[in-house]
Design a protein around this motif. Structure first.
Motif, PDB file in Angstrom:
ATOM      1  N   CYS A   1     -46.881  26.714 -52.366  1.00 43.10           N
ATOM      2  CA  CYS A   1     -48.203  27.156 -52.795  1.00 43.10           C
ATOM      3  C   CYS A   1     -49.172  27.074 -51.617  1.00 43.10           C
ATOM      4  CB  CYS A   1     -48.669  26.270 -53.943  1.00 43.10           C
ATOM      5  SG  CYS A   1     -50.243  26.700 -54.654  1.00 43.10           S
ATOM      6  N   ARG A   2     -50.199  27.895 -51.648  1.00 43.59           N
ATOM      7  CA  ARG A   2     -51.209  27.907 -50.582  1.00 43.59           C
ATOM      8  C   ARG A   2     -51.958  26.582 -50.474  1.00 43.59           C
ATOM      9  NH1 ARG A   2     -56.356  28.555 -51.436  1.00 43.59           N
ATOM     10  NH2 ARG A   2     -56.793  30.107 -49.818  1.00 43.59           N
ATOM     11  N   SER A   3     -51.979  25.787 -51.550  1.00 41.99           N
ATOM     12  CA  SER A   3     -52.728  24.534 -51.538  1.00 41.99           C
ATOM     13  C   SER A   3     -52.201  23.551 -50.497  1.00 41.99           C
ATOM     14  CB  SER A   3     -52.710  23.881 -52.920  1.00 41.99           C
ATOM     15  OG  SER A   3     -51.408  23.466 -53.269  1.00 41.99           O
ATOM     16  N   ALA A   4     -50.974  23.764 -50.014  1.00 44.05           N
ATOM     17  CA  ALA A   4     -50.436  22.892 -48.968  1.00 44.05           C
ATOM     18  C   ALA A   4     -51.377  22.826 -47.777  1.00 44.05           C
ATOM     19  CB  ALA A   4     -49.060  23.405 -48.516  1.00 44.05           C
ATOM     20  N   PHE A   5     -52.040  23.937 -47.474  1.00 51.40           N
ATOM     21  CA  PHE A   5     -52.887  23.986 -46.288  1.00 51.40           C
ATOM     22  C   PHE A   5     -54.188  23.220 -46.458  1.00 51.40           C
ATOM     23  CE2 PHE A   5     -49.978  27.534 -46.030  1.00 51.40           C
ATOM     24  CZ  PHE A   5     -49.444  27.330 -44.770  1.00 51.40           C
ATOM     25  N   LYS A   6     -54.601  22.982 -47.696  1.00 50.59           N
ATOM     26  CA  LYS A   6     -55.761  22.120 -47.926  1.00 50.59           C
ATOM     27  C   LYS A   6     -55.425  20.697 -47.504  1.00 50.59           C
ATOM     28  CE  LYS A   6     -56.845  24.875 -52.020  1.00 50.59           C
ATOM     29  NZ  LYS A   6     -56.976  24.854 -53.502  1.00 50.59           N
ATOM     30  N   LEU A   7     -54.269  20.211 -47.947  1.00 50.50           N
ATOM     31  CA  LEU A   7     -53.868  18.848 -47.605  1.00 50.50           C
ATOM     32  C   LEU A   7     -53.558  18.717 -46.113  1.00 50.50           C
ATOM     33  CD1 LEU A   7     -53.299  15.996 -48.514  1.00 50.50           C
ATOM     34  CD2 LEU A   7     -50.983  16.706 -49.161  1.00 50.50           C
ATOM     35  N   LEU A   8     -52.905  19.718 -45.545  1.00 53.81           N
ATOM     36  CA  LEU A   8     -52.622  19.694 -44.107  1.00 53.81           C
ATOM     37  C   LEU A   8     -53.912  19.611 -43.293  1.00 53.81           C
ATOM     38  CD1 LEU A   8     -49.786  22.369 -43.983  1.00 53.81           C
ATOM     39  CD2 LEU A   8     -49.547  19.973 -43.288  1.00 53.81           C
TER      40      LEU A   8
END
Length: 243
Positions: free
Chosen positions: A54-61
């Motif tokens: 999911c694209r949300s991975a990049f928020k956490l990264l």
């Protein structure tokens, strides 16, 4: 539940026919705009390229890059983990698979109301309500040390479309995590939780400041510009006694 599941049925239909254009033809205006925006989203494209769920991975990264909240050896719980993109990031960062033999090995537990596809290095607890005492007991049983170093939450309730009501429901979920924290979070630990900005945000912030020594507000660039989602990053959990 992560908001990556929003309009998931629309995405599934498109994937089954392997192309976007025919899928868009029979949709309502709102569905058409959502799908078009989704497939043109640079973070969606990056998530596919880098094999994140999911694209949300990049928020956490992005948050980790700026604030260094994850490192090898940490024990973490990811609340609202489905479909598992944050868990993927955490598994990598805490060395949960032992991929780096020279670094400490961490642990990742993911919890969600939904079913979650297996992920090497993570233990998943599906069909579980974080506010349910039975879920909280099961979480404690699954944690190797009984407690974690960091609580992560990208949870979101099923949206009603009534902004203030949805805001209040998500704030309530965050308070449920704070109720759980004395039982599972080590003193000095960290909490990262998503909320939708609104009139009750200050109540959550006030409670976090009571329980943690440092609290800051974060809105990653990977969040959609029109989204009301924001994150509180709370560090240095104060010692609490539980019965």
């Amino acid at each position: 539940m992560s908001r990556c599941w929003t309009s998931a049925s629309l995405l599934l239909q498109c994937r089954r026919i392997h192309t976007v254009a025919p899928c868009l033809k029979n949709k309502t205006g709102a569905e058409h705009r959502w799908l078009e925006r989704h497939f043109n989203d640079p973070y969606v494209k990056k998530s596919k390229k880098q094999n994140y769920r999911c694209r949300s991975a990049f928020k956490l990264l992005e948050i980790d890059e700026k604030h260094s909240i994850l490192h090898p050896g940490l024990h973490a719980i990811d609340c609202g983990t489905a479909p598992g993109a944050w868990a993927q990031v955490v598994v990598e960062k805490v060395n949960a698979t032992g991929a780096d033999p020279a670094a400490p090995v961490g642990f990742v537990l993911g919890v969600d109301l939904l079913q979650i596809s297996p992920l090497e290095g993570a233990v998943f607890l599906p069909h579980a309500n974080i506010a349910d005492p039975d879920t909280q007991k099961r979480i404690q049983e699954l944690l190797p040390k009984g407690k974690v170093d960091i609580i992560l939450s990208d949870m979101a309730p099923n949206a009603t479309g009534i902004r203030e009501l949805d805001h209040q429901k998500l704030i309530s979920l965050c308070f449920a995590l704070l109720d759980l924290a004395p039982h599972i979070l080590h003193p000095g630990g960290t909490m990262l939780c998503k909320f939708w900005d609104g009139k009750d945000s200050h109540l959550l912030q006030k409670k976090l400041k009571q329980d943690f020594r440092e609290v800051r507000t974060i809105k990653p660039q990977a969040c959609r510009k029109e989204s009301a989602e924001v994150y509180y990053l709370a560090r240095s959990y104060k010692t609490k006694h539980t019965t």
